[in-house]
Design a protein around this motif. Structure first.
Motif, short mmCIF file in Angstrom:
data_model
loop_
_atom_site.label_atom_id
_atom_site.label_comp_id
_atom_site.label_asym_id
_atom_site.label_seq_id
_atom_site.Cartn_x
_atom_site.Cartn_y
_atom_site.Cartn_z
N LEU A 105 0.82 -1.21 0.00
CA LEU A 105 0.00 0.00 0.00
C LEU A 105 0.85 1.26 0.00
O LEU A 105 0.43 2.31 -0.50
CB LEU A 105 -0.93 0.02 1.22
N GLY A 106 2.03 1.17 0.57
CA GLY A 106 2.89 2.34 0.65
C GLY A 106 4.19 2.02 1.35
O GLY A 106 4.34 0.97 1.99
N GLU A 107 5.16 2.93 1.23
CA GLU A 107 6.46 2.72 1.84
C GLU A 107 7.01 4.05 2.31
O GLU A 107 6.91 5.07 1.64
CB GLU A 107 7.43 2.09 0.84
N GLN A 146 -10.17 4.54 -1.33
CA GLN A 146 -10.13 5.86 -1.96
C GLN A 146 -9.39 6.91 -1.12
O GLN A 146 -9.15 8.01 -1.58
CB GLN A 146 -11.55 6.37 -2.26
N TRP A 147 -9.00 6.58 0.10
CA TRP A 147 -8.28 7.53 0.95
C TRP A 147 -6.87 7.75 0.42
O TRP A 147 -6.20 6.81 -0.01
CB TRP A 147 -8.24 7.05 2.39
N ARG A 148 -6.40 8.98 0.48
CA ARG A 148 -5.08 9.34 -0.01
C ARG A 148 -4.40 10.30 0.97
O ARG A 148 -5.05 10.92 1.81
CB ARG A 148 -5.20 10.04 -1.38
N VAL A 149 -3.08 10.46 0.81
CA VAL A 149 -2.38 11.46 1.61
C VAL A 149 -2.81 12.84 1.13
O VAL A 149 -3.07 13.06 -0.06
CB VAL A 149 -0.85 11.32 1.53
N LEU A 150 -2.87 13.77 2.05
CA LEU A 150 -3.35 15.12 1.74
C LEU A 150 -2.33 15.91 0.92
O LEU A 150 -2.70 16.77 0.12
CB LEU A 150 -3.66 15.85 3.05
N ALA A 151 -1.04 15.63 1.11
CA ALA A 151 0.00 16.35 0.38
C ALA A 151 1.25 15.49 0.32
O ALA A 151 1.36 14.46 1.00
CB ALA A 151 0.31 17.69 1.06
N LEU A 208 -4.15 11.37 6.15
CA LEU A 208 -4.88 10.64 5.12
C LEU A 208 -6.32 11.13 5.11
O LEU A 208 -6.90 11.35 6.18
CB LEU A 208 -4.82 9.14 5.40
N TRP A 209 -6.88 11.28 3.91
CA TRP A 209 -8.23 11.84 3.87
C TRP A 209 -9.04 11.25 2.72
O TRP A 209 -8.49 10.67 1.78
CB TRP A 209 -8.17 13.36 3.77
N ASP A 210 -10.34 11.43 2.85
CA ASP A 210 -11.30 11.00 1.84
C ASP A 210 -11.78 12.25 1.10
O ASP A 210 -12.45 13.11 1.69
CB ASP A 210 -12.47 10.29 2.52
N ALA A 211 -11.41 12.37 -0.16
CA ALA A 211 -11.76 13.56 -0.93
C ALA A 211 -13.26 13.74 -1.10
O ALA A 211 -13.73 14.86 -1.35
CB ALA A 211 -11.08 13.51 -2.30
N ALA A 227 -10.75 12.55 7.80
CA ALA A 227 -9.29 12.50 7.81
C ALA A 227 -8.77 11.82 9.07
O ALA A 227 -9.45 11.80 10.11
CB ALA A 227 -8.71 13.91 7.71
N VAL A 228 -7.58 11.26 8.97
CA VAL A 228 -6.89 10.68 10.12
C VAL A 228 -5.42 11.08 10.07
O VAL A 228 -4.84 11.28 9.00
CB VAL A 228 -6.99 9.14 10.17
#
Length: 432
Positions: free
Chosen positions: A211-213, A289-294, A348-351, A356-357
């Motif tokens: 999912l990520g690193e 669908q959650w992604r990093v905000l920046a 992390l947030w849902d657009a 967010a978390v």
């Protein structure tokens, strides 16, 4: 091009006018042809080589801003660095450095990375670099910070984990722009009781996609076959090496100590019985669908996150993100922790909804009781204020009152900043 191709191109003069030159992995002698780029070269990467020193005439590179030399064999930070008139960022991680001469610190030093070395003392000249903004010192043997740093009014981020500091100097939390600090793994960090955690056997896990690193580990989509049936979770497997924030073990302890909160990626259990002895944590799996905000800071932005230029928020979503982050940080403070890395790239947030978390406990540290802990909490209030300001900058129409609330969190005198409870109440009032 790989290093061999780049070096060949440099030697035949094919890189004239280059602003960046990357020659990592294996060099032990400084190619003199680099000086042919003196009128344009701004970024030079000589990482993971066999260098023990740099040429005495390095100052001829009069446009050089960034030098990466991590993973070489320097016993001391080369004094010639101070001769480079525009050098502002130095990366000398994991070099075995024991000595940092004052003359090695460039006049315009802005970002200094000395993570994972053997440094015991730092020169007073460090606090005499007025542009110093980011200071990475985790994993050394430092027992005392130079008193001159009390005048480092532009310092925004400092990493002190895994050193030998018996105390944190009182002036540190009073620095007017400091927003991000970590100090776990020092004698100065309060001792905390181990937190009970659910042991999760490796055999009970079905590992899926990556999912990520990050610097400390990799996160995988995972199915946990627990006694109550299979459940989808995220598994973070730690790499085990020193990161710019500190040791992964400290991150795991902090994540477990944080407990559960709707605005945190809480730990569900601790991995046991990995065949290679790897350590890991099971975390809540967020919807796909959650992604990093920046994105994280760039060379140019130094201590500030990099947002997608196309990102635009409405008032409701901006307030939801701000509220979630403030509530998550307040929860951590209530649990005796400082997050140390409150950033949009750790949010992390849902657009679709704005939910967010806050994630990533790599820079978390235990808070002392009393005035010392209160002062460090006010440092983190500034980080929350910076994030709120960034949210406002990306709004179609700025939420009335959010900018002034953010600015209150940024006051130069930390004692004049509002507490997080006041910040949360202020966001709730704006949202009405």
């Amino acid at each position: 091009m790989d290093r061999t191709e780049t070096l060949a191109a440099l030697r035949r003069g094919a890189l004239a006018g280059a602003r960046e030159l990357r020659l990592p992995d294996g060099l032990s002698e400084f190619p003199r042809e680099i000086f042919g780029l003196a009128d344009t070269l701004e970024v030079l990467d000589l990482g993971r080589g066999g260098f023990t020193d740099l040429p005495d005439d390095l100052g001829r590179l009069n446009h050089l801003r960034v030098l990466f030399a991590s993973g070489n064999r320097f016993e001391r930070l080369p004094p010639v660095l101070g001769d480079c008139p525009t050098l502002s960022q130095l990366g000398f991680r994991g070099c075995g450095i024991r000595e940092v001469p004052a003359e090695a610190l460039p006049r315009d030093l802005r970002w200094l990375t000395l993570t994972d070395n053997a440094i015991e003392t730092l020169p007073d000249a460090l606090g005499e670099r007025p542009l110093l903004q980011k200071l990475m010192l985790a994993g050394n043997r430092i027992a005392r910070l130079p008193a001159s740093l009390a005048a480092a009014d532009n310092l925004e981020l400092i990493r002190l984990s895994c050193n030998r500091l018996d105390t944190l100097p009182p002036w540190l939390a009073r620095l007017p722009r400091l927003a991000w600090i970590s100090y776990a793994g020092n004698p100065a960090e309060p001792i905390t009781e181990p937190n009970p955690s659910t042991p999760v056997p490796w055999a009970a896990l079905e590992i899926g996609d990556l999912l990520g690193e990050g610097a400390s580990g990799r996160v995988y989509r995972t199915v946990w076959h627990d006694p109550f049936g299979p459940q989808a979770v995220a598994l973070k497997l730690f790499k085990g090496a020193m990161t710019s924030d500190g040791l992964p073990e400290r991150e795991m302890e902090a994540c477990l100590a944080a407990g559960t909160h709707a605005a945190l990626t809480g730990a569900l259990g601790r991995l046991v019985d990995h065949p290679d002895g790897a350590q890991g944590l099971l975390l809540r799996l967020l919807p796909a669908q959650w992604r990093v905000l920046a994105g994280p800071p760039s060379l140019a932005s130094c201590s500030r996150d990099v947002y997608d230029p196309a990102l635009r928020l409405n008032t409701e979503k901006a307030l939801k993100i701000a509220s979630a982050v403030a509530e998550a940080v307040a929860h951590l403070h209530g649990r005796g922790l400082i997050h140390g890395d409150v950033y949009a790239h750790n949010t992390l947030w849902d657009a679709e909804t704005g939910a967010a978390v806050l994630s990533d406990f790599g820079a978390a540290s235990a808070l002392a009781a009393g005035a010392e802990g209160a002062a460090l909490r006010r440092v983190e209030v500034r980080a929350v204020g910076i994030l709120m300001n960034e949210l406002v900058d990306r709004c179609h129409v700025a939420p009335y009152g959010l900018r002034p609330l953010a600015e209150a969190c940024l006051q130069a005198n930390p004692e004049e900043r509002p507490g997080l409870e006041e910040v949360i109440a202020g966001i709730e009032q704006i949202a009405v």
